[in-house]
Design a protein around this motif. Structure first.
Motif, PDB file in Angstrom:
ATOM      1  N   ASP A 169       0.818  -1.224   0.000  1.00 32.08           N
ATOM      2  CA  ASP A 169       0.000   0.000   0.000  1.00 32.08           C
ATOM      3  C   ASP A 169       0.847   1.268   0.000  1.00 32.08           C
ATOM      4  O   ASP A 169       0.294   2.374  -0.012  1.00 32.08           O
ATOM      5  CB  ASP A 169      -0.915   0.024   1.241  1.00 32.08           C
ATOM      6  CG  ASP A 169      -2.024  -1.014   1.164  1.00 32.08           C
ATOM      7  OD1 ASP A 169      -2.266  -1.547   0.071  1.00 32.08           O
ATOM      8  OD2 ASP A 169      -2.635  -1.285   2.216  1.00 32.08           O
ATOM      9  N   ASP A 200     -10.853   9.137   2.202  1.00 30.88           N
ATOM     10  CA  ASP A 200     -10.300   7.818   1.871  1.00 30.88           C
ATOM     11  C   ASP A 200      -9.270   7.365   2.905  1.00 30.88           C
ATOM     12  O   ASP A 200      -9.298   6.215   3.360  1.00 30.88           O
ATOM     13  CB  ASP A 200      -9.652   7.846   0.482  1.00 30.88           C
ATOM     14  CG  ASP A 200     -10.663   7.984  -0.640  1.00 30.88           C
ATOM     15  OD1 ASP A 200     -11.867   7.762  -0.388  1.00 30.88           O
ATOM     16  OD2 ASP A 200     -10.249   8.320  -1.781  1.00 30.88           O
ATOM     17  N   GLU A 202      -8.932   8.447   5.978  1.00 22.64           N
ATOM     18  CA  GLU A 202      -9.567   8.254   7.280  1.00 22.64           C
ATOM     19  C   GLU A 202     -10.209   6.875   7.358  1.00 22.64           C
ATOM     20  O   GLU A 202     -10.050   6.162   8.366  1.00 22.64           O
ATOM     21  CB  GLU A 202     -10.612   9.340   7.527  1.00 22.64           C
ATOM     22  CG  GLU A 202     -11.249   9.249   8.902  1.00 22.64           C
ATOM     23  CD  GLU A 202     -12.171  10.411   9.200  1.00 22.64           C
ATOM     24  OE1 GLU A 202     -12.672  10.474  10.330  1.00 22.64           O
ATOM     25  OE2 GLU A 202     -12.408  11.250   8.303  1.00 22.64           O
ATOM     26  N   LYS A 203     -10.907   6.469   6.303  1.00 24.93           N
ATOM     27  CA  LYS A 203     -11.523   5.134   6.290  1.00 24.93           C
ATOM     28  C   LYS A 203     -10.448   4.050   6.360  1.00 24.93           C
ATOM     29  O   LYS A 203     -10.588   3.063   7.106  1.00 24.93           O
ATOM     30  CB  LYS A 203     -12.376   4.942   5.044  1.00 24.93           C
ATOM     31  CG  LYS A 203     -13.078   3.578   4.991  1.00 24.93           C
ATOM     32  CD  LYS A 203     -13.906   3.412   3.745  1.00 24.93           C
ATOM     33  CE  LYS A 203     -14.682   2.077   3.783  1.00 24.93           C
ATOM     34  NZ  LYS A 203     -13.775   0.903   4.009  1.00 24.93           N
ATOM     35  N   TYR A 204      -9.380   4.219   5.598  1.00 24.15           N
ATOM     36  CA  TYR A 204      -8.300   3.241   5.574  1.00 24.15           C
ATOM     37  C   TYR A 204      -7.721   3.049   6.982  1.00 24.15           C
ATOM     38  O   TYR A 204      -7.516   1.911   7.447  1.00 24.15           O
ATOM     39  CB  TYR A 204      -7.210   3.718   4.610  1.00 24.15           C
ATOM     40  CG  TYR A 204      -6.002   2.817   4.520  1.00 24.15           C
ATOM     41  CD1 TYR A 204      -5.901   1.848   3.530  1.00 24.15           C
ATOM     42  CD2 TYR A 204      -4.933   2.958   5.414  1.00 24.15           C
ATOM     43  CE1 TYR A 204      -4.779   1.032   3.446  1.00 24.15           C
ATOM     44  CE2 TYR A 204      -3.813   2.144   5.335  1.00 24.15           C
ATOM     45  CZ  TYR A 204      -3.743   1.184   4.342  1.00 24.15           C
ATOM     46  OH  TYR A 204      -2.630   0.371   4.258  1.00 24.15           O
ATOM     47  N   LEU A 206      -9.066   3.976   9.970  1.00 25.16           N
ATOM     48  CA  LEU A 206     -10.057   3.465  10.926  1.00 25.16           C
ATOM     49  C   LEU A 206     -10.203   1.955  10.787  1.00 25.16           C
ATOM     50  O   LEU A 206     -10.321   1.236  11.792  1.00 25.16           O
ATOM     51  CB  LEU A 206     -11.405   4.154  10.704  1.00 25.16           C
ATOM     52  CG  LEU A 206     -11.511   5.597  11.212  1.00 25.16           C
ATOM     53  CD1 LEU A 206     -12.823   6.225  10.760  1.00 25.16           C
ATOM     54  CD2 LEU A 206     -11.406   5.644  12.746  1.00 25.16           C
ATOM     55  N   ASP A 207     -10.174   1.452   9.552  1.00 29.03           N
ATOM     56  CA  ASP A 207     -10.230  -0.001   9.338  1.00 29.03           C
ATOM     57  C   ASP A 207      -8.996  -0.677   9.929  1.00 29.03           C
ATOM     58  O   ASP A 207      -9.091  -1.744  10.564  1.00 29.03           O
ATOM     59  CB  ASP A 207     -10.329  -0.312   7.842  1.00 29.03           C
ATOM     60  CG  ASP A 207     -11.683   0.038   7.248  1.00 29.03           C
ATOM     61  OD1 ASP A 207     -12.630   0.277   8.029  1.00 29.03           O
ATOM     62  OD2 ASP A 207     -11.799   0.093   6.003  1.00 29.03           O
ATOM     63  N   LEU A 208      -7.824  -0.057   9.732  1.00 29.64           N
ATOM     64  CA  LEU A 208      -6.591  -0.615  10.285  1.00 29.64           C
ATOM     65  C   LEU A 208      -6.640  -0.622  11.811  1.00 29.64           C
ATOM     66  O   LEU A 208      -6.233  -1.604  12.460  1.00 29.64           O
ATOM     67  CB  LEU A 208      -5.392   0.205   9.803  1.00 29.64           C
ATOM     68  CG  LEU A 208      -4.022  -0.214  10.325  1.00 29.64           C
ATOM     69  CD1 LEU A 208      -3.670  -1.629   9.871  1.00 29.64           C
ATOM     70  CD2 LEU A 208      -2.945   0.772   9.870  1.00 29.64           C
ATOM     71  N   ALA A 210      -9.285  -0.815  13.680  1.00 23.79           N
ATOM     72  CA  ALA A 210     -10.223  -1.860  14.104  1.00 23.79           C
ATOM     73  C   ALA A 210      -9.550  -3.236  14.058  1.00 23.79           C
ATOM     74  O   ALA A 210      -9.734  -4.064  14.969  1.00 23.79           O
ATOM     75  CB  ALA A 210     -11.460  -1.834  13.203  1.00 23.79           C
ATOM     76  N   GLU A 211      -8.744  -3.470  13.010  1.00 24.86           N
ATOM     77  CA  GLU A 211      -8.017  -4.737  12.911  1.00 24.86           C
ATOM     78  C   GLU A 211      -7.054  -4.898  14.085  1.00 24.86           C
ATOM     79  O   GLU A 211      -6.958  -5.988  14.675  1.00 24.86           O
ATOM     80  CB  GLU A 211      -7.237  -4.795  11.597  1.00 24.86           C
ATOM     81  CG  GLU A 211      -8.096  -4.894  10.339  1.00 24.86           C
ATOM     82  CD  GLU A 211      -7.242  -4.868   9.083  1.00 24.86           C
ATOM     83  OE1 GLU A 211      -6.002  -5.023   9.200  1.00 24.86           O
ATOM     84  OE2 GLU A 211      -7.800  -4.684   7.985  1.00 24.86           O
ATOM     85  N   ASP A 236     -10.936   8.747  18.335  1.00 24.46           N
ATOM     86  CA  ASP A 236     -10.432   8.063  17.149  1.00 24.46           C
ATOM     87  C   ASP A 236      -9.958   9.074  16.109  1.00 24.46           C
ATOM     88  O   ASP A 236      -9.008   8.812  15.368  1.00 24.46           O
ATOM     89  CB  ASP A 236     -11.512   7.162  16.545  1.00 24.46           C
ATOM     90  CG  ASP A 236     -11.626   5.829  17.283  1.00 24.46           C
ATOM     91  OD1 ASP A 236     -10.806   5.581  18.197  1.00 24.46           O
ATOM     92  OD2 ASP A 236     -12.519   5.032  16.934  1.00 24.46           O
TER      93      ASP A 236
END
Length: 418
Positions: A169, A200, A202-204, A206-208, A210-211, A236
């Motif tokens: 990435d 984009d 921020e979503k990336y 936030l997903d990371l 959460a993982e 967050d």
């Protein structure tokens, strides 16, 4: 604290053109010297339609880092600047780069456990491995682009591994970082693009996050989450904003350190040969590269929190103030023969990493990456030289105040084994 010099009186010099700040060029130092020779605090036509000033001398710049009247918070910015960021990229203004104490102190704690010497030493073998891999991938002969194929990729790969981000990435993160680091834009189209990229990334992230919360590890994202969740004092949005800052600052400045430093070495053969023959000088050499051709030519903009006066120049509330780091680093009042590259220079009180509470927390990582990069390049690439005339090297500058090369064409005789 007052930065006024008693013997100076109020002055009203002509404003400098915007290009003085936005396009420093391949050799801005004569212009910096001219400003320092008069009133070192000068009005400038940047940003447009704003009251703005540059500070060019070492003493006033260094004190400016700690002057509470010069705020980093956009709460004190001109209305149009504040509104542009709040509408197009509000996530960018929730980290320590845009905060004053005590908020800055709280946000800085998020990375306080990340860049400790122990962790940096643990990273060194991996940094060495990535460095050798990148050199292995360079062509066996002909011309190579040492900036894009090495200097840019080394810190980007390191910060991805350090954060725990998928290495594939990195081109996406780099592209996002280039857009974000120029915020805010002066046109609607630029700010629309900024808004899309902000959403984009921020979503990336936030997903990371959460993982990682579901599977905490030893990477930097996990360290930050452990700190944040234990304290319960961070949103967050603040964590995402901090991660964005680390991604942008974690690769561009070090890429510029390696690129700018290497071109400086190649333009000064005596210093090149000295470092090659005495690699233990790499620590002082890095400090000199940071001073001589700094990767960040001005500090993040400050905003006047009140009406004030510096060196006889009146500055109105909400004015934008630019601290010219690279000018301060060439001030002959502090540095003997400042236009001379001297990799043995001591002391070297450059301002390239900031001062005191605003000292860059990532400096230890950048220094380790630089030490490995320079010693390995000089050892493994005999006959290393510029493939173009120095005046033909293309320079890049952007609104993040980054100053570095667009490419660095080099030649070498062969590649030695790792």
């Amino acid at each position: 604290m007052s930065l006024e010099t008693p013997e100076q009186t109020s002055v009203s010099p002509e404003p400098l053109p915007a290009e003085f700040c936005t396009h420093p060029g391949p050799d801005p130092y004569a212009g910096y010297a001219e400003v320092r020779s008069g009133c070192p605090v000068r009005p400038i036509e940047y940003p447009p339609n704003s009251e703005a000033y540059v500070i060019a001398d070492y003493e006033t710049v260094s004190k400016g880092f700690a002057d509470r009247r010069l705020s980093k918070s956009v709460d004190h910015a001109p209305g149009w600047f504040r509104e542009a960021l709040e509408q197009s990229s509000p996530i960018l203004i929730k980290n320590m780069l845009t905060a004053d104490p005590p908020k800055h102190t709280r946000l800085r704690k998020l990375v306080g456990n990340a860049f400790v010497p122990r962790r940096m030493n643990e990273l060194r073998p991996r940094i060495q491995e990535i460095t050798d891999d990148l050199i292995d991938a360079l062509p066996d002969e002909g011309v190579a682009d040492l900036y894009n194929d090495f200097a840019l990729q080394l810190p980007m790969r390191v910060i991805c591994e350090f954060l725990g981000v998928r290495i594939e990435d990195w081109p996406l993160l780099h592209d996002w970082g280039m857009v974000l680091s120029n915020a805010p834009y002066l046109d609607d189209e630029g700010n629309r693009r900024l808004k899309q990229v902000s959403d984009d990334v921020e979503k990336y992230l936030l997903d990371l996050m959460a993982e990682r919360r579901a599977d905490l590890r030893e990477d930097l994202v996990s360290v930050i989450l452990k700190t944040a969740d234990a304290d319960e004092a961070y949103s967050d949005e603040e964590i995402v904003s901090t991660l964005i800052l680390l991604i942008i600052a974690g690769h561009k400045t070090t890429a510029n350190l390696v690129g700018n430093g290497m071109q400086a070495l190649l333009r000064h053969p005596d210093q090149f040969e000295l470092l090659k023959s005495e690699p233990d000088l790499v620590a002082t050499a890095i400090e000199e590269f940071l001073r001589f051709e700094g990767p960040v030519y001005r500090a993040p903009q400050r905003f006047a929190a009140e009406d004030l006066e510096l060196c006889g120049q009146r500055i109105g509330k909400e004015s934008v103030v630019h601290l010219l780091i690279n000018s301060a680093n060439h001030d002959p009042e502090v540095f003997e023969e400042p236009e001379k590259l001297d990799i043995t220079r001591k002391p070297n009180r450059h301002l390239s990493f900031g001062v005191n509470v605003h000292f860059c927390p990532g400096a230890p990582l950048s220094r380790v990456e630089g030490a490995v990069a320079f010693t390995t390049l000089l050892r493994r690439l005999p006959g290393l030289s510029l493939a173009v005339a120095p005046e033909d090297l293309p320079w890049r500058f952007d609104n993040s105040a980054s100053r570095g090369l667009e490419k660095l064409p080099i030649r070498y005789d062969r590649k030695l084994p790792r």
